[in-house]
Design an enzyme around this catalytic site. Structure first.
Site, short mmCIF file in Angstrom:
data_model
loop_
_atom_site.label_atom_id
_atom_site.label_comp_id
_atom_site.label_asym_id
_atom_site.label_seq_id
_atom_site.Cartn_x
_atom_site.Cartn_y
_atom_site.Cartn_z
N SER A 38 0.83 -1.21 0.00
CA SER A 38 0.00 0.00 0.00
C SER A 38 0.87 1.26 0.00
O SER A 38 2.00 1.25 0.47
CB SER A 38 -0.91 0.02 1.23
OG SER A 38 -1.81 -1.05 1.19
N1 SAM Z 1 -1.29 -4.72 4.00
C1 SAM Z 1 -0.49 -4.99 2.82
C2 SAM Z 1 0.89 -4.45 2.91
O1 SAM Z 1 1.21 -3.79 3.91
O2 SAM Z 1 1.67 -4.71 1.99
C3 SAM Z 1 -1.13 -4.51 1.55
C4 SAM Z 1 -2.24 -5.34 1.20
S1 SAM Z 1 -2.73 -5.45 -0.47
C5 SAM Z 1 -3.26 -3.82 -0.82
C6 SAM Z 1 -4.22 -6.42 -0.19
C7 SAM Z 1 -3.96 -7.83 0.22
O3 SAM Z 1 -5.19 -8.44 0.63
C8 SAM Z 1 -3.40 -8.70 -0.89
O4 SAM Z 1 -2.21 -9.29 -0.49
C9 SAM Z 1 -4.51 -9.73 -1.11
O5 SAM Z 1 -4.03 -11.01 -1.52
C10 SAM Z 1 -5.14 -9.79 0.27
N2 SAM Z 1 -6.51 -10.32 0.32
C11 SAM Z 1 -7.53 -10.16 -0.57
N3 SAM Z 1 -8.63 -10.80 -0.14
C12 SAM Z 1 -8.32 -11.38 1.05
C13 SAM Z 1 -9.05 -12.18 1.97
N4 SAM Z 1 -10.33 -12.52 1.78
N5 SAM Z 1 -8.41 -12.59 3.09
C14 SAM Z 1 -7.12 -12.26 3.32
N6 SAM Z 1 -6.38 -11.51 2.48
C15 SAM Z 1 -6.97 -11.07 1.36
#
Ligand code: SAM
Length: 218
Positions: free
Chosen positions: A66
């Site tokens: 992010s």
């Molecule tokens: N917090 C992260 C970081 O600091 O790098 C950024 C997160 S990224 C914008 C969103 C993440 O949410 C992705 O890695 C994606 O695979 C994960 N994601 C999407 N749906 C999800 C779910 N139902 N449960 C857990 N993770 C999920």
């Protein structure tokens, strides 16, 4: 690997913190945490120049680390206190989890993409950060470890899943971006009592989709 944090990276990080302050981030504990976490450790050597720009960046598997402003904004809304038990949904690179750990929280983080889960689980302890890692669909929270003081969702949700409210302690806070696939409004939902919540609405952001049962796709 390029795991050194010298005066140059520290200088760039300080500039990023100054920029976040100019953009309206005022929680000094959030800014101090961002000033500490070596964001360049999350980038390949060839991409190091991107580490301290205020931008989201691809981390593989179609996902992103992010934007620092977004991490700071969500962390500020959470009003993190040392000792808080926090659930993060969407581990991704692990950067957001590191910021929360620097603020003294205990962090439970869940990731739906197996490669990202394994990669981050194997990488973070080596740079000194140890959240509890979980693999699976976090769109329904993580009931096994509930209740939490705070929950942060770092992917775009179509709705506020009831399960997340249930898994908060009374007085707890959920920060979640809710909207369509293009843009989402940041919501801060405070669980005022067992049966009542207060919702505060903030700016619009653009996240990758939350998948899973309460997300956009399975
Ligand atoms: N917090 C992260 C970081 O600091 O790098 C950024 C997160 S990224 C914008 C969103 C993440 O949410 C992705 O890695 C994606 O695979 C994960 N994601 C999407 N749906 C999800 C779910 N139902 N449960 C857990 N993770 C999920």
């Amino acid at each position: 690997m390029h795991l050194k944090d010298d005066y140059r990276q520290r200088g760039l990080r300080k500039k990023l913190v100054d920029l976040l302050r100019q953009k309206g981030i005022s929680d000094e504990r959030v800014l101090a945490a961002i000033n500490k976490v070596p964001r360049h450790f999350f980038f390949d050597t060839a991409l190091l120049q991107h580490a301290y720009q205020d931008k989201a960046f691809p981390i593989g598997e179609g996902q992103t680390i992010s934007q620092p402003y977004t991490v700071a904004f969500q962390s500020q809304l959470l009003r993190v206190k040392p000792g808080d038990k926090i659930l993060e949904i969407g581990t991704g690179s692990g950067y957001q989890a590191c910021v929360l750990l620097e603020m003294g929280a205990t962090v439970y983080t869940i990731e739906y993409n197996r490669k990202l889960y394994e990669g981050t689980r194997d990488f973070l302890p080596g740079i000194g950060y140890e959240p509890y890692f979980f693999y699976g669909d976090g769109s329904k929270g993580l009931a096994a470890k509930a209740p939490y003081d705070k929950i942060i969702v770092t992917a775009a949700a179509p709705v506020v899943p009831d399960e997340l409210i249930k898994q908060l302690k009374t007085g707890g806070i959920l920060v979640i971006p809710v909207g369509d696939l293009e843009k989402q409004q940041m919501l801060k939902i405070t669980k005022v009592s067992e049966s009542q919540v207060q919702t505060d609405e903030y700016d619009y952001f653009s996240f990758v989709p939350l998948k899973g049962e309460r997300g956009w796709e399975k």
